[in-house]
Design a protein around this motif. Structure first.
Motif, PDB file in Angstrom:
ATOM      1  N   ALA A 192       0.890  -1.278  -0.029  1.00 14.20           N
ATOM      2  CA  ALA A 192      -0.098   0.151  -0.006  1.00 14.20           C
ATOM      3  C   ALA A 192       0.920   1.158  -0.005  1.00 14.20           C
ATOM      4  O   ALA A 192       0.461   2.226  -0.538  1.00 14.20           O
ATOM      5  CB  ALA A 192      -0.928  -0.018   1.207  1.00 14.20           C
ATOM      6  N   ASP A 193       2.137   1.082   0.475  1.00 13.62           N
ATOM      7  CA  ASP A 193       3.145   2.236   0.460  1.00 13.62           C
ATOM      8  C   ASP A 193       4.001   2.400  -0.765  1.00 13.62           C
ATOM      9  O   ASP A 193       4.972   3.205  -1.034  1.00 13.62           O
ATOM     10  CB  ASP A 193       3.744   2.224   1.713  1.00 13.62           C
ATOM     11  CG  ASP A 193       3.157   2.220   3.053  1.00 13.62           C
ATOM     12  OD1 ASP A 193       2.128   2.880   2.971  1.00 13.62           O
ATOM     13  OD2 ASP A 193       3.491   1.863   3.764  1.00 13.62           O
TER      14      ASP A 193
ATOM     15  N   GLU B 237      -8.594  -2.846   0.110  1.00 10.68           N
ATOM     16  CA  GLU B 237      -8.054  -3.111   1.452  1.00 10.68           C
ATOM     17  C   GLU B 237      -6.695  -1.937   1.556  1.00 10.68           C
ATOM     18  O   GLU B 237      -6.543  -1.331   2.462  1.00 10.68           O
ATOM     19  CB  GLU B 237      -7.502  -4.422   1.542  1.00 10.68           C
ATOM     20  CG  GLU B 237      -8.516  -5.499   2.053  1.00 10.68           C
ATOM     21  CD  GLU B 237      -9.323  -6.117   0.583  1.00 10.68           C
ATOM     22  OE1 GLU B 237      -9.015  -5.558  -0.599  1.00 10.68           O
ATOM     23  OE2 GLU B 237     -10.304  -6.736   0.595  1.00 10.68           O
ATOM     24  N   GLU B 238      -5.853  -2.131   0.194  1.00 10.87           N
ATOM     25  CA  GLU B 238      -4.881  -0.971   0.393  1.00 10.87           C
ATOM     26  C   GLU B 238      -5.514   0.510   0.543  1.00 10.87           C
ATOM     27  O   GLU B 238      -4.731   1.129   1.206  1.00 10.87           O
ATOM     28  CB  GLU B 238      -4.048  -1.245  -0.893  1.00 10.87           C
ATOM     29  CG  GLU B 238      -3.087  -2.551  -0.895  1.00 10.87           C
ATOM     30  CD  GLU B 238      -2.480  -2.732  -2.178  1.00 10.87           C
ATOM     31  OE1 GLU B 238      -1.792  -3.689  -2.121  1.00 10.87           O
ATOM     32  OE2 GLU B 238      -3.053  -2.112  -3.208  1.00 10.87           O
TER      33      GLU B 238
ATOM     34  N   ALA C 273      -8.138   1.302   1.804  1.00 11.84           N
ATOM     35  CA  ALA C 273      -8.605   1.301   3.333  1.00 11.84           C
ATOM     36  C   ALA C 273      -7.497   1.438   4.278  1.00 11.84           C
ATOM     37  O   ALA C 273      -7.532   2.422   5.035  1.00 11.84           O
ATOM     38  CB  ALA C 273      -9.466   0.320   3.643  1.00 11.84           C
ATOM     39  N   ARG C 274      -6.441   0.972   4.152  1.00 18.09           N
ATOM     40  CA  ARG C 274      -5.212   1.226   4.926  1.00 18.09           C
ATOM     41  C   ARG C 274      -4.620   2.547   4.954  1.00 18.09           C
ATOM     42  O   ARG C 274      -4.440   3.243   5.751  1.00 18.09           O
ATOM     43  CB  ARG C 274      -4.139   0.117   4.450  1.00 18.09           C
ATOM     44  CG  ARG C 274      -3.818  -0.895   5.830  1.00 18.09           C
ATOM     45  CD  ARG C 274      -2.771  -1.611   5.573  1.00 18.09           C
ATOM     46  NE  ARG C 274      -2.310  -2.037   4.241  1.00 18.09           N
ATOM     47  CZ  ARG C 274      -2.782  -3.230   3.666  1.00 18.09           C
ATOM     48  NH1 ARG C 274      -3.691  -3.913   4.064  1.00 18.09           N
ATOM     49  NH2 ARG C 274      -2.455  -3.483   2.301  1.00 18.09           N
ATOM     50  N   ARG C 275      -4.799   2.912   3.605  1.00 21.85           N
ATOM     51  CA  ARG C 275      -4.112   4.457   3.358  1.00 21.85           C
ATOM     52  C   ARG C 275      -5.225   5.378   4.120  1.00 21.85           C
ATOM     53  O   ARG C 275      -4.836   6.581   4.554  1.00 21.85           O
ATOM     54  CB  ARG C 275      -3.963   4.952   1.884  1.00 21.85           C
ATOM     55  CG  ARG C 275      -2.837   4.395   1.180  1.00 21.85           C
ATOM     56  CD  ARG C 275      -2.621   4.894  -0.157  1.00 21.85           C
ATOM     57  NE  ARG C 275      -1.459   4.199  -0.982  1.00 21.85           N
ATOM     58  CZ  ARG C 275      -1.151   4.498  -1.652  1.00 21.85           C
ATOM     59  NH1 ARG C 275      -1.431   5.639  -2.513  1.00 21.85           N
ATOM     60  NH2 ARG C 275       0.056   3.995  -2.319  1.00 21.85           N
TER      61      ARG C 275
ATOM     62  N   ARG D 279      -6.912   4.722   6.721  1.00 22.10           N
ATOM     63  CA  ARG D 279      -7.044   4.369   8.031  1.00 22.10           C
ATOM     64  C   ARG D 279      -8.595   4.009   8.558  1.00 22.10           C
ATOM     65  O   ARG D 279      -8.687   4.439   9.457  1.00 22.10           O
ATOM     66  CB  ARG D 279      -6.404   5.527   9.082  1.00 22.10           C
ATOM     67  CG  ARG D 279      -4.965   5.747   8.642  1.00 22.10           C
ATOM     68  CD  ARG D 279      -4.077   4.439   9.037  1.00 22.10           C
ATOM     69  NE  ARG D 279      -2.483   4.880   9.345  1.00 22.10           N
ATOM     70  CZ  ARG D 279      -1.906   4.623   8.140  1.00 22.10           C
ATOM     71  NH1 ARG D 279      -2.106   4.132   6.915  1.00 22.10           N
ATOM     72  NH2 ARG D 279      -0.439   4.985   8.134  1.00 22.10           N
TER      73      ARG D 279
ATOM     74  N   GLY E 164     -11.853   0.869   8.035  1.00 16.67           N
ATOM     75  CA  GLY E 164     -11.936  -0.486   7.681  1.00 16.67           C
ATOM     76  C   GLY E 164     -12.578  -0.757   6.288  1.00 16.67           C
ATOM     77  O   GLY E 164     -12.868   0.231   5.684  1.00 16.67           O
ATOM     78  N   ARG E 165     -12.071  -1.977   5.923  1.00 15.81           N
ATOM     79  CA  ARG E 165     -12.735  -2.405   4.574  1.00 15.81           C
ATOM     80  C   ARG E 165     -14.269  -1.945   4.113  1.00 15.81           C
ATOM     81  O   ARG E 165     -14.361  -1.541   2.990  1.00 15.81           O
ATOM     82  CB  ARG E 165     -12.280  -4.102   4.434  1.00 15.81           C
ATOM     83  CG  ARG E 165     -12.306  -4.639   3.109  1.00 15.81           C
ATOM     84  CD  ARG E 165     -11.868  -5.896   2.930  1.00 15.81           C
ATOM     85  NE  ARG E 165     -12.766  -6.708   2.285  1.00 15.81           N
ATOM     86  CZ  ARG E 165     -13.694  -7.697   2.830  1.00 15.81           C
ATOM     87  NH1 ARG E 165     -14.074  -7.649   3.884  1.00 15.81           N
ATOM     88  NH2 ARG E 165     -14.406  -8.358   2.009  1.00 15.81           N
TER      89      ARG E 165
ATOM     90  N   CYS F 293     -14.588   1.511   3.630  1.00 16.38           N
ATOM     91  CA  CYS F 293     -14.087   1.530   2.290  1.00 16.38           C
ATOM     92  C   CYS F 293     -14.843   1.496   1.263  1.00 16.38           C
ATOM     93  O   CYS F 293     -15.483   2.018   0.321  1.00 16.38           O
ATOM     94  CB  CYS F 293     -12.794   1.137   2.108  1.00 16.38           C
ATOM     95  SG  CYS F 293     -11.818   1.731   0.721  1.00 16.38           S
TER      96      CYS F 293
END
Length: 75
Positions: free
Chosen positions: A12-13, A23-24, A26-28, A30, A32-33, A36
């Motif tokens: 994701a980075d 999912e990536e 959502a991680r960016r 912060r 949840g899936r 998102c």
């Protein structure tokens, strides 16, 4: 003396990615899936279908955040 080693970027980075999985993204953001997917369903977060896959353009999370910040300033 040994040369310093660098750890590989988390997927994701990785700045070279053009499309992210949900999912990536959502991680960016912060979040949840499920949240998102809700943002995608409501049209707030841009996404595209590639066959049976759902992908989020890498710049879409930042664009979503910019719109949210602008709306908050305008309120």
């Amino acid at each position: 003396m040994d040369e310093p080693t660098t750890l590989p970027l988390a997927p994701a980075d990785d700045p070279t990615l053009v499309l992210l999985t949900v999912e990536e993204a959502a991680r960016r953001l912060r979040v949840g899936r499920t949240t998102c997917y809700g943002l995608i369903r409501s049209g707030e977060l841009e996404s595209i279908d590639i066959g049976r896959l759902r992908r989020v353009p890498a710049d879409a999370p930042a664009a979503y955040l910019a719109r949210r910040r602008a709306a908050r300033r305008a309120a």
